[in-house]
Structure formats: C-alpha cells, structure tokens
Enzyme design. Structure first.
Site: not given
Ligand code: NAP
Length: 246
Positions: A13, A15, A37, A63, A141, A154-156
């Site tokens: 949260a 940015r 973080t 997280v 995404s 990132y895709a996985a």
C-alpha cells in the site's frame, strides 16, 4: 460503493496501485490496514490518509515470510478486528531472460508475489469463515495470462495467483467468502518507470485506450470486486488493460 467501518487490508500500500486502492477504500469509509515492507514505507500512505481525515494504520511486513504475516494479521485482528477485505497487491519484478535468470530472483519473485498472497489468505481464512463474510482480491497481471519474454518468474507467479484465486473461490464460497483477481496491463508506477520508450509507444498505439493506465484506473475495479454487491462474482479474473490484449 460503501465500505463504512469495514476493515480492509491492502498489501503493497505504500505507493503505486496499492496506494490508490488504499485511498479509494478510505474515501469509501473503510478502516485501512496499509501493509508494506517497512514502518516508514507503510507509514507514508497511512500518514497521507490520516492527514486527509481518513482512518489508516501502517503495518510493516514482508509478505513472503510466514511468521511476519501471521504476526501482522494477529495485530490487525487485535487492533482493528476481523478483516472484511484482503487485497493481495504486494509485488516485485526481477526481470531477466531465462538463460541469465538467477535462481534467487526466481525464488524471491515467487515468494513475494505468489507465496505472499497464499500466506495472507491463509492467515485471514479462519476469521473470515467464522464471520461468514469476506472479500479477497488478488492483483495478478496480463503477464500472468499471456506471458512476457524476460519475465518467466513474474509470469509464473502471476499465473499462479489466478489458479490460487480459483481454488480459494471454490474452497471458501460456501462460507460467504469470494476470491477474485484483477489483471492490470501496463500501469504508470515505479514498477514500469524504466519501460523502454519504444514499448510505451507500442502500448499507446496498440491499446484502444491509447495510453498506459494509471493506478486510479485500477483501484475502482478492486473496490467493486470487494463490495457486498459483488457477492455472486467469484473465481474470476478481470483484465484492466485499456484493451491492449483484445
Ligand atoms: P510498486 O509501485 O513497485 O509498489 C510495490 C508495492 O509492493 C510497494 O508498496 C512495496 O512496498 C510492496 N512490496 C514489495 N515487496 C513486498 C514485500 N515483500 N512485502 C510487502 N510489501 C511488498 O508496484 P505497482 O506497480 O504499484 O504494483 C502493485 C501490484 O500490481 C504488484 O503486484 C504488481 O505486480 C501488479 N501489477 C503492476 C502492473 C504495472 O504495470 N505497474 C501491471 C500489472 C500488475 P515498499 O514500498 O515497502 O517496498
């Protein structure tokens, strides 16, 4: 949409998209737990909202680490009560072509973007089931739907989030808890700051909307999926990309 007195947890949260989501929920009457973080980064959004007269509390948590997520959710439960809404928005990118990808970058992206959502969902599940109410929104995404060169990790992770969303929707649906995902396209934030100019041009000329998106294009969709009124929508992924992938 009215979220008066609802407890809303937004990860990432501090940015970008997460800040816009936190802001919209606060404006709609929610008490927002702003997770990032560090105390400092989480505090940036919470302070901004607080100064505008809204209710927002910062929580520092990585997280990707179970013990931190459990401690954060326990604090939220003690201090604010059972969350009505969880938005799993925290995410990172560590892009590289496969042959050059470092295993630690694969692991970290999966840890934050996918395991992070799993851990946060797990940590609120019992309380939401007991309350017989909950709304979970996972920020995936278009890359999770379509893939992207240089973004295998990132895709996985983002594709994994869509599977997670469907499984959670099936598992918790009978308890009044919905789980949906959104799949934003290319949105102006720190994450896309270094997009090559020719790729920006490609998006501007290819997307029917004629531009990249903004965090404010994304946030209202999250509020809709998190609303009481969206109770009959679950397990879905909503693309928000200005029509880029049509
Ligand atoms: P951003 O501006 O880089 O913000 C990332 C946020 O995630 C920050 O609040 C950051 O907190 C937080 N975060 C990072 N690692 C974390 C961790 N380990 N634990 C807790 N929080 C963590 O990114 P953004 O563009 O707004 O993206 C938000 C989400 O949308 C991400 O999941 C991203 O993958 C997804 N998304 C973005 C786009 C896009 O084009 N921008 C498109 C599709 C999907 P700190 O400030 O403390 O680091």
């Amino acid at each position: 949409m009215d979220f008066t007195d609802q407890i809303v947890v937004v990860t990432g949260a501090s940015r970008g998209i997460g800040r816009a989501i936190a802001q919209r929920f606060a404006e709609a009457g929610a008490v927002v737990a702003c997770v990032a973080t560090t105390e400092q980064s989480a505090g940036q959004t919470a302070l901004l909202l607080d100064q505008a007269g809204f209710r927002a509390i910062p929580y520092a948590c990585d997280v990707g680490h179970a013990e931190q997520v459990e401690a954060m959710m326990a604090n939220i439960q003690d201090q604010l009560g059972t969350p009505h809404v969880l938005v799993n928005n925290a995410g990172i990118a560590r892009d590289a072509l496969l042959v050059r990808m470092k295993d630690e970058d694969w692991d970290r992206v999966l840890e934050v973007n996918l395991k992070g959502a799993y851990l946060c969902i797990k940590a609120v599940t019992r309380a939401m089931m007991k309350a017989r109410y909950g709304r979970i929104v996972n920020v995936s995404s278009v890359v999770g739907l379509h893939g992207a060169s240089g973004q295998a990790n990132y895709a996985a992770a983002k594709a994994g989030l869509i599977g997670l969303t469907k499984a959670v929707a099936k598992e918790l649906g009978s308890r009044g808890v919905t789980c949906n995902a959104i799949a934003p396209g290319f949105i102006e934030t720190d994450m896309t700051h270094d997009l090559p100019e020719d790729f920006r041009k490609y998006v501007e000329t290819t997307a029917p909307a004629g531009r990249l998106g903004t965090a404010n294009d994304v946030a209202p969709a999250v509020l809709f999926l998190a609303s009481r009124e969206a109770g009959y929508i679950t397990g879905q992924t909503l693309t928000i990309d200005g029509g880029l992938f049509l």
